[in-house]
Write a protein that holds these residues in place. Structure first.
Motif, PDB file in Angstrom:
ATOM      1  N   HIS A   1       0.068 -12.309   3.820  1.00  0.00           N
ATOM      2  CA  HIS A   1       0.663 -11.137   4.460  1.00  0.00           C
ATOM      3  C   HIS A   1       1.727 -10.508   3.566  1.00  0.00           C
ATOM      4  CE1 HIS A   1       2.086  -8.471   7.608  1.00  0.00           C
ATOM      5  NE2 HIS A   1       3.306  -8.938   7.451  1.00  0.00           N
ATOM      6  N   ALA A   2       2.531 -11.342   2.911  1.00  0.00           N
ATOM      7  CA  ALA A   2       3.593 -10.831   2.044  1.00  0.00           C
ATOM      8  C   ALA A   2       3.039 -10.095   0.832  1.00  0.00           C
ATOM      9  CB  ALA A   2       4.493 -11.980   1.584  1.00  0.00           C
ATOM     10  N   ALA A   3       1.811 -10.434   0.447  1.00  0.00           N
ATOM     11  CA  ALA A   3       1.194  -9.782  -0.717  1.00  0.00           C
ATOM     12  C   ALA A   3       0.570  -8.435  -0.377  1.00  0.00           C
ATOM     13  CB  ALA A   3       0.130 -10.697  -1.318  1.00  0.00           C
ATOM     14  N   ASP A   4       0.574  -8.048   0.902  1.00  0.00           N
ATOM     15  CA  ASP A   4       0.059  -6.723   1.278  1.00  0.00           C
ATOM     16  C   ASP A   4       0.817  -5.641   0.513  1.00  0.00           C
ATOM     17  OD1 ASP A   4      -1.680  -7.879   3.041  1.00  0.00           O
ATOM     18  OD2 ASP A   4      -0.524  -7.400   4.843  1.00  0.00           O
ATOM     19  N   HIS A   5       0.070  -4.677  -0.037  1.00  0.00           N
ATOM     20  CA  HIS A   5       0.665  -3.558  -0.774  1.00  0.00           C
ATOM     21  C   HIS A   5       1.532  -4.034  -1.945  1.00  0.00           C
ATOM     22  CE1 HIS A   5      -0.816  -1.202   2.566  1.00  0.00           C
ATOM     23  NE2 HIS A   5      -0.057  -1.884   3.412  1.00  0.00           N
ATOM     24  N   SER A   6       1.234  -5.232  -2.455  1.00  0.00           N
ATOM     25  CA  SER A   6       1.934  -5.796  -3.630  1.00  0.00           C
ATOM     26  C   SER A   6       3.440  -5.920  -3.391  1.00  0.00           C
ATOM     27  CB  SER A   6       1.675  -4.956  -4.876  1.00  0.00           C
ATOM     28  OG  SER A   6       0.309  -4.936  -5.204  1.00  0.00           O
TER      29      SER A   6
ATOM     30  N   PHE B 210       6.322  -6.099  -6.376  1.00  0.00           N
ATOM     31  CA  PHE B 210       7.336  -5.052  -6.502  1.00  0.00           C
ATOM     32  C   PHE B 210       8.743  -5.626  -6.347  1.00  0.00           C
ATOM     33  CE2 PHE B 210       3.903  -1.924  -5.203  1.00  0.00           C
ATOM     34  CZ  PHE B 210       3.806  -1.370  -6.464  1.00  0.00           C
ATOM     35  N   GLY B 211       8.884  -6.631  -5.485  1.00  0.00           N
ATOM     36  CA  GLY B 211      10.184  -7.274  -5.342  1.00  0.00           C
ATOM     37  C   GLY B 211      10.608  -7.973  -6.627  1.00  0.00           C
ATOM     38  N   ILE B 212       9.664  -8.680  -7.256  1.00  0.00           N
ATOM     39  CA  ILE B 212       9.951  -9.348  -8.529  1.00  0.00           C
ATOM     40  C   ILE B 212      10.265  -8.315  -9.603  1.00  0.00           C
ATOM     41  CG2 ILE B 212       8.970 -10.794 -10.362  1.00  0.00           C
ATOM     42  CD1 ILE B 212       7.322 -12.188  -8.172  1.00  0.00           C
ATOM     43  N   ALA B 213       9.525  -7.207  -9.616  1.00  0.00           N
ATOM     44  CA  ALA B 213       9.765  -6.152 -10.593  1.00  0.00           C
ATOM     45  C   ALA B 213      11.177  -5.576 -10.435  1.00  0.00           C
ATOM     46  CB  ALA B 213       8.725  -5.051 -10.442  1.00  0.00           C
ATOM     47  N   ALA B 214      11.652  -5.443  -9.204  1.00  0.00           N
ATOM     48  CA  ALA B 214      12.999  -4.917  -8.972  1.00  0.00           C
ATOM     49  C   ALA B 214      14.052  -5.858  -9.546  1.00  0.00           C
ATOM     50  CB  ALA B 214      13.225  -4.713  -7.475  1.00  0.00           C
TER      51      ALA B 214
END
Length: 233
Positions: A64-69, A73-77
């Protein structure tokens, strides 16, 4: 004088060998794909039938957390706030996600149109269930995006390659565990993710940086400046 007689041996024959070879290759290819689908379905059923109560909730939340990446994106931030090289890795990862998502959703799913697994028939336990997507099953977009991000970031920032690769593998498996993808969908998504990362990295390498562009602009204008100065003198 009589006309020459054409015997059966001399008569022209249709080119059946070429047609038979083409038909035989087609039948062989169809049989191979049939066998691969059977293996794919058997692996899906084996995962569904294996009781893993400890993993069920964790993998459901991960899927579920991987929905829409969202994870990527959190790691990228976080990487973007961690210095020049991590910021470059984050940009490469986000670019790879964009390529992978477009390739999976706009091309792969529309071309193949594979139906989603029958989760109820496979008796996937309710503790694993996430929302069943309405899109086609092949390839796995979650896997493609996660692998693309992990690959691109890992190339630019090697210390991140192993943990992000493990995370991407877990995301891919979670899609089978929750019953929304066949293993073959995930495998195809992983291949697509690697290719998308390669494409994004190649595009980034071919695009000059802002500093390089400024130097090129200055270099192009230098002869004109020199000539103009000489004429003014």
């Amino acid at each position: 004088m009589t006309d020459p007689t054409i015997t059966d041996a001399d008569a022209p024959r249709p080119l059946r060998n070429t047609q038979d070879s083409a038909g035989g290759a087609g039948r062989l290819l169809s049989a191979v794909f049939g066998d691969l689908r059977a293996v794919d379905g058997a692996l899906y059923a084996a995962v569904a039938a294996t009781p893993t109560p400890t993993l069920d909730r964790t993998l459901r939340h991960l899927s579920h957390a991987a929905d829409h990446s969202k994870i990527s994106f959190g790691i990228a931030a976080v990487l973007a706030l961690s210095g020049k090289r991590p910021r470059k890795a984050a940009l490469a990862g986000v670019g790879a996600i964009a390529v992978a998502s477009a390739s999976a959703n706009l091309l792969g799913k529309r071309l193949v149109r594979r139906a989603r697994p029958d989760r109820e028939a496979a008796r996937v336990t309710l503790d694993r269930h996430v929302k069943m997507p309405t899109s086609a099953s092949f390839p796995s977009g979650h896997t493609a995006s996660a692998v693309a991000f992990a690959t691109a970031v890992g190339v630019v920032l090697p210390p991140a390659a192993v943990p992000l690769g493990a995370l991407a593998s877990a995301v891919g498996y979670s899609r089978v565990h929750t019953g929304v993808h066949y293993p073959g969908d995930v495998a195809a998504g992983a291949v697509l993710g690697i290719a998308s990362a390669a494409a994004a990295l190649a595009a980034a390498a071919a695009t000059p940086s802002a500093k390089t562009q400024a130097l090129l602009t200055a270099a192009r204008s230098w002869p004109r400046i020199s000539i103009g100065g000489a004429l003014r003198r």
